[in-house]
Enzyme design. Structure first.
Site, PDB file in Angstrom:
ATOM      1  N   LYS A   1     -38.798   0.700 -10.233  1.00 57.70           N
ATOM      2  CA  LYS A   1     -39.600  -0.269  -9.473  1.00 57.70           C
ATOM      3  C   LYS A   1     -40.276  -1.239 -10.444  1.00 57.70           C
ATOM      4  CE  LYS A   1     -43.114  -0.447  -5.806  1.00 57.70           C
ATOM      5  NZ  LYS A   1     -44.112   0.333  -5.049  1.00 57.70           N
TER       6      LYS A   1
ATOM      7  N   SER B   1     -43.972  -0.633  -0.042  1.00 57.76           N
ATOM      8  CA  SER B   1     -43.594  -1.714  -0.920  1.00 57.76           C
ATOM      9  C   SER B   1     -42.338  -1.449  -1.749  1.00 57.76           C
ATOM     10  CB  SER B   1     -44.748  -2.033  -1.883  1.00 57.76           C
ATOM     11  OG  SER B   1     -44.990  -0.936  -2.745  1.00 57.76           O
TER      12      SER B   1
ATOM     13  N   SER C   1     -45.884   3.760   0.016  1.00 57.90           N
ATOM     14  CA  SER C   1     -44.838   2.879  -0.517  1.00 57.90           C
ATOM     15  C   SER C   1     -43.631   3.588  -1.115  1.00 57.90           C
ATOM     16  CB  SER C   1     -45.428   1.944  -1.579  1.00 57.90           C
ATOM     17  OG  SER C   1     -46.237   0.974  -0.968  1.00 57.90           O
TER      18      SER C   1
END
Lengths: 99, 494
Positions: free
Chosen positions: B77, B152, B176
């Site tokens: 990420k 997210s 997330s």
């Protein structure tokens, strides 16, 4: 309905150092009123007798040994700088002429 | 090969049936083939990944001992820094920035010989539930490209579901990792707060942020959890205890006699009927495996969302003050330092980030602090007490991970409150700092899209959720006869 004026949002934006556009100021003052109404309900249960929690772990004063360890070189530390001069971050003027 | 689990790939590597270079190249080929449609990646490090893979192959050839996941590729990420590799956090603010150091998560991935393929897309600074808030365009759900992959960390979960990587790293501040896992039919784990170092994780809300493993199987997540977890002197909130034995728990999967608590407040109104049906089917399976199902009540959970949307924006308004156009990131405009800051932050931050900074600035301002931020901190105490009571009656707690399956891109973009409701079942664990996991529960009957089953365990008892997750996963695999992702449409056909 929470009462958040356009001027309130403009002041918050000034504190947060964001040069919001007119459109954004109008839009955000409406949105903030709605969001604040939704979140204000925390007050219903936040009694005097309830202690606050700021953090999930009960930590206090976490220290480590003060010793020299390998770290970034000046060039590495400056590698992302928008501007630099003589191995320093070059920044715009901070104080006004008269100060 | 790319459809296998990470554990199977690792076994093939150690048996000498294939090399890490071949495995890595196969994934880079898949990225080239499908990522134009999925847009899971913001940056693909083709050369770096092959170089890492070659190094692992050489180590293995020379007979050197390597770790269990050595040579297996991973998607990272874009909120975790990797030295020399562009890190944007999905924001224009950091466009072009190449960090001068590795986060501890990256250091441990490298020590374990895990090959980092590239950086995955995300909502800007991890604020969002759909990945639509990325400054670089949304990620598309591999199950249906017109839908969101969650957020997210939508890029990480989409990369797994599109077979672009068998492993990924996510971060979870309010769901997330878990909500993207739920809506993509993958596995996601938010470890206990302090279980994985936050050093080099660009901070959104420091008392809530937690990095964790994403995978397609519970066992793969466990291997990754053990690789990245554990004490780190560079993070003062890191817990100085051994990592819970999650791999052993995932291999065991025996839940006979375990007490599983169903949280009354995390179902009913607002939950899609098909999602609830799958949740209840999962409960029946766990009962048939010998677990005892009990109902528990956490009455203050109704206030969790409100508390979260004061605490997280408050911490974010403080944390994001570091983006001041002086030391890194973009710089816009001319004039005084203050004028440059104002102009840069106006251009560099997107709509949701600005909304949260302004909200947080309000909640922390004098005259409102006690009523908003102070009250939210008290609710945080009440939620932790709810968990303590519930864990007195059950070993783990369960709920649906997200109230609905994946919605359409754009559907909730203009309604922040509706968007925030996605995280209603995942937020309480972040407020209390405990662990949570999402495993697939099946495909909802209304739309044929995946849903998630959430398992929560007390702090540092992460092994319990792996045990339950592995048990459910194995039983569902037997029932379906194939992995859930085999039902997803083929990508890149054109």
């Amino acid at each position: 309905m929470s009462n958040i004026s356009r001027d309130d949002v403009a002041n918050l934006a000034k504190l947060a150092r964001i040069d919001l556009s007119d459109d954004e100021l109008n839009h955000l003052s409406n949105e903030l009123a709605v969001i604040l109404d939704a979140v204000a309900r925390v007050q219903e249960v936040a009694g005097e007798d309830v202690p606050p929690t700021s953090h999930p772990l009960p930590l206090k004063n976490v220290f480590r040994v003060d010793e020299v360890r390998p770290s970034l070189t000046p060039n590495e530390a400056l590698s992302g700088a928008p501007a630099q001069e003589e191995q320093r971050f070059k920044v715009p003027q901070i104080l006004g002429e008269e100060q | 090969m790319i459809k296998k689990s990470a554990a199977e790939m690792a076994a093939a590597l150690s048996a000498g049936e294939l090399t890490s270079v071949e495995l890595t190249q196969a994934h880079l080929d898949q990225i080239a083939k499908v990522d134009g449609d999925v847009h899971a990646f913001l940056h693909v490090d083709n050369d770096g990944a092959i170089a890492q893979a070659r190094a692992v192959d050489e180590k293995r050839k020379s007979g050197e001992r390597v770790s269990p996941l050595a040579g297996v590729p991973l998607a990272l990420k874009d909120v975790l820094v990797q030295k020399g590799i562009p890190t944007t956090c999905g924001s224009k603010m950091l466009e072009g920035w190449r960090p001068p150091y590795d986060s501890t998560v990256v250091t441990r991935l490298k020590e374990n010989g895990i090959v980092i393929l590239g950086k995955t897309n995300m909502d800007e600074f991890a604020m969002g539930s759909s990945t639509e808030n990325s400054a670089y365009g949304p990620t598309h759900n591999p199950w249906d490209l017109s839908r969101i992959p969650g957020g997210s960390g939508g890029g990480s979960s989409a990369a797994l579901a599109a077979f672009e990587a068998p492993l990924a790293i996510g971060t979870d501040t309010g769901g997330s990792i878990r909500q993207p896992a739920a809506v993509t039919g993958t596995v996601g784990v938010k470890p206990t707060y302090g279980g994985v170092s936050r050093y080099g994780l660009v901070a959104f809300s420091s008392s809530l942020d937690q990095a964790g493993p994403c995978a397609r199987t519970v066992l793969d997540a466990a291997y990754l959890h053990e690789a990245i977890g554990g004490y780190d002197r560079m993070d003062s909130t890191s817990i100085n205890e051994p990592v819970p034995a999650v791999v052993a728990a995932a291999k065991d999967g025996n839940i006979k006699g375990m007490k599983i608590g169903v949280i009354k407040e995390l179902q009913g109104d607002g939950y899609q009927p098909g999602v609830l049906k799958l949740f209840n089917q999962s409960l029946e399976i766990l009962a048939s495996l010998g677990a005892e199902i009990v109902e528990v009540s956490c009455k203050y959970f109704d206030y969790a969302l409100a508390a979260y949307y004061l605490i997280a924006p408050s911490e974010c308004s403080s944390n994001l003050a570091r983006f001041d156009a002086m030391r890194y990131g973009i710089r816009v405009g001319e004039g005084s330092a203050e004028e440059v800051m104002n102009a840069t932050r106006q251009v560099g931050f997107g709509r949701e980030v600005k909304r949260r900074i302004i909200l947080g600035t309000y909640a922390l301002s004098s005259g409102y602090y006690d009523a908003y931020y102070g009250s939210a901190q008290k609710v945080r105490t009440l939620i932790s007490r709810d968990f303590d009571n519930a864990f007195g009656k059950a070993d783990v707690l369960v709920s649906p991970t997200a109230p609905t399956t994946a919605f359409k891109i754009g559907e909730k973009a203009n309604d922040p409150i509706a968007m925030y409701l996605n995280d209603i079942a995942t937020i309480p664990t972040n407020l209390a700092g405990i662990g949570g996991m999402s495993v697939p529960s099946g495909l909802a009957e209304e739309d044929g899209l995946p849903a998630g089953f959430q398992i929560m365990a007390p702090a540092m008892k992460d092994d319990r959720m792996y045990k339950v997750g592995a048990a459910l996963e194995a039983a569902l695999l037997t029932k379906w006869g194939k992995p859930i992702l085999d039902n997803a449409p083929a990508l890149g056909a054109k």
